[in-house]
Design a protein around this motif. Sequence first.
Motif, PDB file in Angstrom:
ATOM      1  N   GLN A   1       0.837  -1.205   0.000  1.00  0.00           N
ATOM      2  CA  GLN A   1       0.000   0.000   0.000  1.00  0.00           C
ATOM      3  C   GLN A   1       0.869   1.251   0.000  1.00  0.00           C
ATOM      4  O   GLN A   1       1.947   1.282   0.611  1.00  0.00           O
ATOM      5  N   LEU A   2       0.374   2.275  -0.675  1.00  0.00           N
ATOM      6  CA  LEU A   2       1.024   3.587  -0.653  1.00  0.00           C
ATOM      7  C   LEU A   2       0.687   4.198   0.700  1.00  0.00           C
ATOM      8  O   LEU A   2      -0.459   4.559   0.945  1.00  0.00           O
ATOM      9  N   GLY A   3       1.661   4.287   1.602  1.00  0.00           N
ATOM     10  CA  GLY A   3       1.320   4.760   2.941  1.00  0.00           C
ATOM     11  C   GLY A   3       2.395   4.477   3.974  1.00  0.00           C
ATOM     12  O   GLY A   3       2.103   4.244   5.142  1.00  0.00           O
ATOM     13  N   SER A   4       3.674   4.478   3.552  1.00  0.00           N
ATOM     14  CA  SER A   4       4.750   4.431   4.545  1.00  0.00           C
ATOM     15  C   SER A   4       4.770   5.787   5.248  1.00  0.00           C
ATOM     16  O   SER A   4       4.171   6.755   4.753  1.00  0.00           O
ATOM     17  N   LEU A   5       5.461   5.868   6.372  1.00  0.00           N
ATOM     18  CA  LEU A   5       5.560   7.162   7.069  1.00  0.00           C
ATOM     19  C   LEU A   5       6.128   8.223   6.132  1.00  0.00           C
ATOM     20  O   LEU A   5       5.586   9.330   6.028  1.00  0.00           O
ATOM     21  N   GLU A   6       7.190   7.880   5.407  1.00  0.00           N
ATOM     22  CA  GLU A   6       7.840   8.853   4.519  1.00  0.00           C
ATOM     23  C   GLU A   6       6.881   9.317   3.425  1.00  0.00           C
ATOM     24  O   GLU A   6       6.843  10.504   3.097  1.00  0.00           O
ATOM     25  N   GLU A   7       6.105   8.384   2.886  1.00  0.00           N
ATOM     26  CA  GLU A   7       5.162   8.749   1.818  1.00  0.00           C
ATOM     27  C   GLU A   7       4.046   9.654   2.337  1.00  0.00           C
ATOM     28  O   GLU A   7       3.671  10.634   1.676  1.00  0.00           O
ATOM     29  N   VAL A   8       3.537   9.334   3.521  1.00  0.00           N
ATOM     30  CA  VAL A   8       2.474  10.175   4.097  1.00  0.00           C
ATOM     31  C   VAL A   8       3.008  11.584   4.385  1.00  0.00           C
ATOM     32  O   VAL A   8       2.313  12.578   4.154  1.00  0.00           O
ATOM     33  N   LEU A   9       4.231  11.676   4.840  1.00  0.00           N
ATOM     34  CA  LEU A   9       4.810  13.006   5.101  1.00  0.00           C
ATOM     35  C   LEU A   9       4.996  13.777   3.802  1.00  0.00           C
ATOM     36  O   LEU A   9       4.743  14.981   3.752  1.00  0.00           O
ATOM     37  N   GLU A  10       5.403  13.081   2.729  1.00  0.00           N
ATOM     38  CA  GLU A  10       5.526  13.735   1.408  1.00  0.00           C
ATOM     39  C   GLU A  10       4.168  14.288   0.968  1.00  0.00           C
ATOM     40  O   GLU A  10       4.086  15.391   0.429  1.00  0.00           O
ATOM     41  N   LEU A  11       3.122  13.502   1.185  1.00  0.00           N
ATOM     42  CA  LEU A  11       1.772  13.944   0.809  1.00  0.00           C
ATOM     43  C   LEU A  11       1.364  15.180   1.621  1.00  0.00           C
ATOM     44  O   LEU A  11       0.805  16.131   1.085  1.00  0.00           O
ATOM     45  N   CYS A  12       1.652  15.146   2.913  1.00  0.00           N
ATOM     46  CA  CYS A  12       1.219  16.242   3.798  1.00  0.00           C
ATOM     47  C   CYS A  12       2.018  17.526   3.586  1.00  0.00           C
ATOM     48  O   CYS A  12       1.575  18.607   3.960  1.00  0.00           O
ATOM     49  N   LYS A  13       3.183  17.383   2.976  1.00  0.00           N
ATOM     50  CA  LYS A  13       4.057  18.540   2.748  1.00  0.00           C
ATOM     51  C   LYS A  13       3.440  19.561   1.786  1.00  0.00           C
ATOM     52  O   LYS A  13       3.785  20.727   1.816  1.00  0.00           O
ATOM     53  N   ILE A  14       2.512  19.118   0.929  1.00  0.00           N
ATOM     54  CA  ILE A  14       2.037  20.009  -0.142  1.00  0.00           C
ATOM     55  C   ILE A  14       1.095  21.103   0.349  1.00  0.00           C
ATOM     56  O   ILE A  14       0.867  22.072  -0.355  1.00  0.00           O
ATOM     57  N   ASP A  15       0.541  20.947   1.559  1.00  0.00           N
ATOM     58  CA  ASP A  15      -0.358  21.994   2.042  1.00  0.00           C
ATOM     59  C   ASP A  15      -0.419  21.920   3.565  1.00  0.00           C
ATOM     60  O   ASP A  15      -0.509  20.825   4.127  1.00  0.00           O
ATOM     61  N   GLU A  16      -0.406  23.075   4.203  1.00  0.00           N
ATOM     62  CA  GLU A  16      -0.353  23.113   5.674  1.00  0.00           C
ATOM     63  C   GLU A  16      -1.584  22.528   6.343  1.00  0.00           C
ATOM     64  O   GLU A  16      -1.546  22.175   7.514  1.00  0.00           O
ATOM     65  N   ARG A  17      -2.694  22.449   5.608  1.00  0.00           N
ATOM     66  CA  ARG A  17      -3.897  21.935   6.261  1.00  0.00           C
ATOM     67  C   ARG A  17      -3.911  20.412   6.313  1.00  0.00           C
ATOM     68  O   ARG A  17      -4.813  19.823   6.914  1.00  0.00           O
ATOM     69  N   LEU A  18      -2.963  19.753   5.662  1.00  0.00           N
ATOM     70  CA  LEU A  18      -2.926  18.284   5.676  1.00  0.00           C
ATOM     71  C   LEU A  18      -2.219  17.814   6.952  1.00  0.00           C
ATOM     72  O   LEU A  18      -1.067  18.177   7.190  1.00  0.00           O
ATOM     73  N   ILE A  19      -2.940  17.036   7.734  1.00  0.00           N
ATOM     74  CA  ILE A  19      -2.387  16.516   8.996  1.00  0.00           C
ATOM     75  C   ILE A  19      -2.214  15.014   8.828  1.00  0.00           C
ATOM     76  O   ILE A  19      -3.153  14.338   8.393  1.00  0.00           O
ATOM     77  N   PRO A  20      -1.059  14.455   9.143  1.00  0.00           N
ATOM     78  CA  PRO A  20      -0.939  13.005   8.974  1.00  0.00           C
ATOM     79  C   PRO A  20      -1.792  12.236   9.984  1.00  0.00           C
ATOM     80  O   PRO A  20      -1.908  12.660  11.135  1.00  0.00           O
ATOM     81  N   THR A  21      -2.408  11.132   9.530  1.00  0.00           N
ATOM     82  CA  THR A  21      -2.970  10.164  10.470  1.00  0.00           C
ATOM     83  C   THR A  21      -1.873   9.141  10.688  1.00  0.00           C
ATOM     84  O   THR A  21      -1.519   8.392   9.771  1.00  0.00           O
ATOM     85  N   ILE A  22      -1.298   9.168  11.884  1.00  0.00           N
ATOM     86  CA  ILE A  22      -0.247   8.205  12.201  1.00  0.00           C
ATOM     87  C   ILE A  22      -0.911   7.011  12.871  1.00  0.00           C
ATOM     88  O   ILE A  22      -1.366   7.101  14.013  1.00  0.00           O
ATOM     89  N   ASP A  23      -1.017   5.912  12.133  1.00  0.00           N
ATOM     90  CA  ASP A  23      -1.568   4.682  12.686  1.00  0.00           C
ATOM     91  C   ASP A  23      -0.373   3.868  13.198  1.00  0.00           C
ATOM     92  O   ASP A  23       0.388   3.297  12.415  1.00  0.00           O
ATOM     93  N   PHE A  24      -0.215   3.872  14.528  1.00  0.00           N
ATOM     94  CA  PHE A  24       0.978   3.237  15.103  1.00  0.00           C
ATOM     95  C   PHE A  24       0.959   1.723  14.926  1.00  0.00           C
ATOM     96  O   PHE A  24       2.013   1.105  14.773  1.00  0.00           O
ATOM     97  N   GLY A  25      -0.227   1.127  14.934  1.00  0.00           N
ATOM     98  CA  GLY A  25      -0.325  -0.306  14.652  1.00  0.00           C
ATOM     99  C   GLY A  25       0.171  -0.597  13.248  1.00  0.00           C
ATOM    100  O   GLY A  25       0.960  -1.520  13.021  1.00  0.00           O
TER     101      GLY A  25
END
Length: 284
Positions: A155-179
């Motif tokens: 799945q597209l959704g490693s921590l690094e990938e989610v951070l790259e996605l969130c970088k494009i706009d300040e209103r994007l907040i990562p959902t960090i699923d620790f499990g």
Amino acid sequence: MIRFGPAGNSDSFYEQGYNSSVQMPGWLKSMGLSAYEYQCGKGVKIKEPTARQMGEQAAVHDIFLSIHAPYYINLASEEREKREKSKGYIIQTLAAAAWMGAKRITVHPGSYGKVDKRWALDTAVQVLGEVLAEADAAGYSDIAICPETLGKINQLGSLEEVLELCKIDERLIPTIDFGHLHVRGLGCLNSAADFEAVFDKIEKVLGSYRLKHLHCHFSRIEFTSAGEKKHWTLDDVQFGPNFEPLAEVLYKRAMEPVIICESRDCMAEDALELKHIYEKEAGG
Ligand SMILES: [Zn+2]
């Protein structure tokens, strides 16, 4: 403040004779919880009057509302039509959030399929940018879209990938699923230092404000070599991760996340247990 609540409705909610999610905010408040993630994983089917009633109840009982968008969203599909449909599902979820007064929606970015990982991420970045423009045009600028870290290795959704996605706009907040992070890393989150490293990475890319106000999912998850297999409860201690080292770091860093518990069947009871573990850390 830090908030705890369930993803969807516990079995006990129905066993006690309740039948409508409109009753959830009051039920959660009486338990001592303060957040609720309404589930639209199988589609946005909620009607406007119900959503508005739920929002009124949440305001009365001080329950922070979020919505989980449909699971079948794939911002990185090779097929343009599927990417366009995915944008539509996000806008539908935002509309329901607006009725409810929910301030966040959780979104699964998608999967790699047969495409190259880099192409998948670049495509998802572009499509997410288009979603933001549509959200602005529709009047949903004040609702945060929260791309989630995913548990399966394809799945597209490693921590690094989610951070790259969130970088494009300040209103994007990562959902960090620790499990999910734990199982994607084949059991990688064990000590306080492991959680610290996750937070350091987030802060480096997105800054301290978004780190402090993260959206989080937590549950114990069974995994195979492909990553996520099945969600379990806090009592199923043979599966990780443990919440105690995470609670330690959350308290030490004075973080104020929303923590949504995704235990199977008893998510509200386990959310309360997470809160108790955190309070023990804060008091001791
Ligand atoms: Zn999710």
